[in-house]
Enzyme design. Structure first.
Site, PDB file in Angstrom:
ATOM      1  N   LYS A 161       0.844  -1.184   0.000  1.00  0.00           N
ATOM      2  CA  LYS A 161       0.000   0.000   0.000  1.00  0.00           C
ATOM      3  C   LYS A 161       0.877   1.230   0.000  1.00  0.00           C
ATOM      4  CE  LYS A 161       0.609   1.933   3.361  1.00  0.00           C
ATOM      5  NZ  LYS A 161       1.831   2.518   3.993  1.00  0.00           N
ATOM      6  N   TYR A 246      -4.852   3.777   5.737  1.00  0.00           N
ATOM      7  CA  TYR A 246      -5.402   2.825   6.713  1.00  0.00           C
ATOM      8  C   TYR A 246      -6.741   3.309   7.273  1.00  0.00           C
ATOM      9  CZ  TYR A 246      -0.948   0.328   6.933  1.00  0.00           C
ATOM     10  OH  TYR A 246       0.163  -0.408   6.621  1.00  0.00           O
TER      11      TYR A 246
HETATM   12  P1  NDP Z   1      12.195   2.130   2.941  1.00  0.00           P
HETATM   13  O1  NDP Z   1      12.674   3.476   2.531  1.00  0.00           O
HETATM   14  O2  NDP Z   1      12.649   1.615   4.256  1.00  0.00           O
HETATM   15  O3  NDP Z   1      12.614   1.037   1.843  1.00  0.00           O
HETATM   16  C1  NDP Z   1      12.364   1.237   0.491  1.00  0.00           C
HETATM   17  C2  NDP Z   1      13.411   0.468  -0.317  1.00  0.00           C
HETATM   18  O4  NDP Z   1      13.121   0.638  -1.695  1.00  0.00           O
HETATM   19  C3  NDP Z   1      14.839   0.974  -0.142  1.00  0.00           C
HETATM   20  O5  NDP Z   1      15.489   0.425   0.962  1.00  0.00           O
HETATM   21  C4  NDP Z   1      15.470   0.533  -1.429  1.00  0.00           C
HETATM   22  O6  NDP Z   1      15.813  -0.837  -1.335  1.00  0.00           O
HETATM   23  C5  NDP Z   1      14.335   0.592  -2.437  1.00  0.00           C
HETATM   24  N1  NDP Z   1      14.403   1.755  -3.307  1.00  0.00           N
HETATM   25  C6  NDP Z   1      14.536   1.700  -4.662  1.00  0.00           C
HETATM   26  N2  NDP Z   1      14.577   2.924  -5.193  1.00  0.00           N
HETATM   27  C7  NDP Z   1      14.497   3.803  -4.164  1.00  0.00           C
HETATM   28  C8  NDP Z   1      14.507   5.216  -4.097  1.00  0.00           C
HETATM   29  N3  NDP Z   1      14.595   5.976  -5.195  1.00  0.00           N
HETATM   30  N4  NDP Z   1      14.399   5.779  -2.881  1.00  0.00           N
HETATM   31  C9  NDP Z   1      14.278   5.034  -1.781  1.00  0.00           C
HETATM   32  N5  NDP Z   1      14.269   3.681  -1.791  1.00  0.00           N
HETATM   33  C10 NDP Z   1      14.381   3.066  -2.973  1.00  0.00           C
HETATM   34  O7  NDP Z   1      10.615   2.143   2.853  1.00  0.00           O
HETATM   35  P2  NDP Z   1       9.573   1.196   3.573  1.00  0.00           P
HETATM   36  O8  NDP Z   1      10.090  -0.183   3.626  1.00  0.00           O
HETATM   37  O9  NDP Z   1       9.144   1.805   4.836  1.00  0.00           O
HETATM   38  O10 NDP Z   1       8.314   1.295   2.557  1.00  0.00           O
HETATM   39  C11 NDP Z   1       8.305   0.607   1.326  1.00  0.00           C
HETATM   40  C12 NDP Z   1       6.856   0.400   0.880  1.00  0.00           C
HETATM   41  O11 NDP Z   1       6.195  -0.390   1.832  1.00  0.00           O
HETATM   42  C13 NDP Z   1       6.044   1.692   0.780  1.00  0.00           C
HETATM   43  O12 NDP Z   1       5.167   1.612  -0.313  1.00  0.00           O
HETATM   44  C14 NDP Z   1       5.260   1.743   2.072  1.00  0.00           C
HETATM   45  O13 NDP Z   1       4.035   2.433   1.948  1.00  0.00           O
HETATM   46  C15 NDP Z   1       5.038   0.280   2.326  1.00  0.00           C
HETATM   47  N6  NDP Z   1       4.928  -0.028   3.758  1.00  0.00           N
HETATM   48  C16 NDP Z   1       3.904  -0.793   4.167  1.00  0.00           C
HETATM   49  C17 NDP Z   1       3.747  -1.105   5.487  1.00  0.00           C
HETATM   50  C18 NDP Z   1       2.628  -1.975   5.934  1.00  0.00           C
HETATM   51  O14 NDP Z   1       2.433  -2.095   7.147  1.00  0.00           O
HETATM   52  N7  NDP Z   1       1.906  -2.611   5.039  1.00  0.00           N
HETATM   53  C19 NDP Z   1       4.664  -0.577   6.517  1.00  0.00           C
HETATM   54  C20 NDP Z   1       5.756   0.192   5.963  1.00  0.00           C
HETATM   55  C21 NDP Z   1       5.861   0.458   4.637  1.00  0.00           C
HETATM   56  P3  NDP Z   1      17.137  -1.413  -2.000  1.00  0.00           P
HETATM   57  O15 NDP Z   1      18.274  -0.706  -1.316  1.00  0.00           O
HETATM   58  O16 NDP Z   1      17.050  -2.852  -1.680  1.00  0.00           O
HETATM   59  O17 NDP Z   1      17.063  -1.138  -3.469  1.00  0.00           O
END
Ligand code: NDP
Length: 393
Positions: A161, A246
């Site tokens: 989401k 949410y």
């Molecule tokens: P993070 O910033 O912690 O992680 C995102 C990851 O995406 C990065 O670590 C990186 O991984 C990759 N990435 C690729 N391109 C980019 C960029 N341009 N900028 C930043 N990151 C990039 O985010 P979250 O894990 O918190 O959130 C990710 C998704 O999950 C979102 O859509 C959020 O809404 C969703 N989410 C859902 C939750 C739920 O409870 N259902 C809770 C938290 C988030 P890498 O280094 O491996 O390429």
């Protein structure tokens, strides 16, 4: 030899075995149908997790393989650990743009090099039979591209989401998955959470009479300026996209009906330098057929986390409402006494069960498309300062 070619003890290939499962009855590994399992009531009708608990784990070699895409805080803090306890699926692949994570997480989770990809080699997953499901956990505006590429690779998809940052993207994602004949679901973990399942039941089945009005909010204080969450291009918006979704979802699954219209506003920013691209706070009111109103709020400058519904004969209230645990709920009759459970493992196993048994997800791409329409209408209303009527045709 790929896993697909390996024969199990009954002489089926893995995929034949799964197909066999979906039509078989009474075998040791047959997963009982879950249709309607999310409908619960206060009289001990089963919750999803209760049914899940009774099922035997599939043998490891028969679990569906999930590849996580984007190894950030949610993927590696919640999903990868949850996949160590799932019954019908397991962590089989990683997709990352950060080379050091390939090594770190590959070793930690014992993922072979052949199952680790970057964003350029991603499409080659099509040739990897270890991976059945791709779970997109990237910043919001990247969901569409990586879901569509997953579908084109012939893999089932779970997308986090908010599904997308535009209605056109959400529709393209649904279309791509339909065209490829793969399933798409959204990471709406609370649909598998007992307190929220109870609220769905109370609202949709009018256990205490019809819902008369609702009020929901989710907010946290965001202070770090170096985050994609306040970059409009990557996030698609501010707190509404991140956590407000949410509160919208809670209203939708308590009511169980499509809204007619929405009116919204974004109050003046207290930190315009930090929130220069996205809203800091947003409030909205959805109106349903019958005149019921669901007010909602979301913010990066405050902290709250609740959902409340009044009905003709009482109320239900969840607070805290949307976390990974610690959820508490009550009605006018007292505490809703159900456990907190591992939401992510239930959500992922439910999707694996759908894939294995050819069933529809409870949280399909179409639900994400519906919600994207609502989120975009909230923004449109706030921007124009007028009520937006929905066209659900
Ligand atoms: P993070 O910033 O912690 O992680 C995102 C990851 O995406 C990065 O670590 C990186 O991984 C990759 N990435 C690729 N391109 C980019 C960029 N341009 N900028 C930043 N990151 C990039 O985010 P979250 O894990 O918190 O959130 C990710 C998704 O999950 C979102 O859509 C959020 O809404 C969703 N989410 C859902 C939750 C739920 O409870 N259902 C809770 C938290 C988030 P890498 O280094 O491996 O390429």
């Amino acid at each position: 030899m790929s896993k697909d070619d390996e024969m199990n003890s009954k002489g089926y290939s893995r995929k034949e075995f799964l197909k066999h499962l979906s039509i078989g009855i009474g075998g040791a590994f047959v997963l009982p149908g879950l249709a309607g399992a999310y409908r619960v009531d206060s009289n001990n009708h089963p919750y999803y997790y209760q049914q899940w608990e009774k099922r035997e784990d599939l043998p490891d070699s028969e679990k569906l393989g999930i590849a996580l895409v984007g190894l950030g805080s949610y993927a590696m803090g919640q999903l990868a650990p949850a996949l160590q306890n799932t019954k019908f699926c397991k962590l089989s692949g990683l997709v990352t743009g950060t080379p050091s994570k390939e090594e770190q997480y590959g070793r930690e989770y014992n993922i072979p090099d052949a199952n680790i990809y970057n964003y350029n080699s991603y499409d080659q997953i099509a040739d990897n039979d270890d991976i059945d499901i791709i779970y997109v956990v990237l910043p919001n505006s990247m969901h569409a591209e990586y879901t569509i590429r997953a579908a084109e690779a012939g893999k089932h998809v779970i997308c986090e989401k908010p599904m997308a940052t535009s209605v056109a993207d959400a529709r393209a994602m649904v279309d791509a998955c339909n065209k490829a004949g793969v399933k798409l679901s959204i990471g709406y973990r609370l649909h598998f959470e007992p307190h929220h399942q109870e609220i769905m039941h109370i609202g949709q089945d009018e256990i205490y009479g019809p819902v008369t009005d609702m009020n929901s909010g989710f907010a946290f204080r965001l202070t770090d300026p170096n985050r994609w969450r306040i970059d409009k291009e990557l996030a698609g918006g501010g707190p509404l996209m991140d956590v407000g979704v949410y509160a919208v979802q809670a209203a939708m699954y308590t009511m169980g009906k499509l809204p007619l219209s929405v009116i919204a506003e974004t109050p003046e920013k207290t930190k315009p330098e930090l929130f220069d691209e996205v809203e800091e706070t947003i409030r909205w009111t959805l109106e349903f057929p019958g005149g019921q109103k669901a007010t909602g709020e979301s913010s990066y400058a405050q902290s709250y986390n609740y959902h409340h519904a009044n009905t003709t004969q009482g109320f239900c209230h969840i607070e805290p409402s949307y976390g990974y645990g610690g959820i508490e709920a009550k009605t006018h009759n007292g505490v809703i006494n159900v456990p907190n459970v591992g939401q992510q493992k239930l959500q992922m196993d439910a999707f694996a069960d759908c894939v294995i048994n050819g069933k529809e997800s409870q949280v399909p791409g179409e639900m994400g498309l519906r919600d994207t329409k609502i989120l975009m209408a909230i923004y449109e209303s706030a921007e124009k300062g007028q009520k937006i009527e929905f066209d659900w045709s």
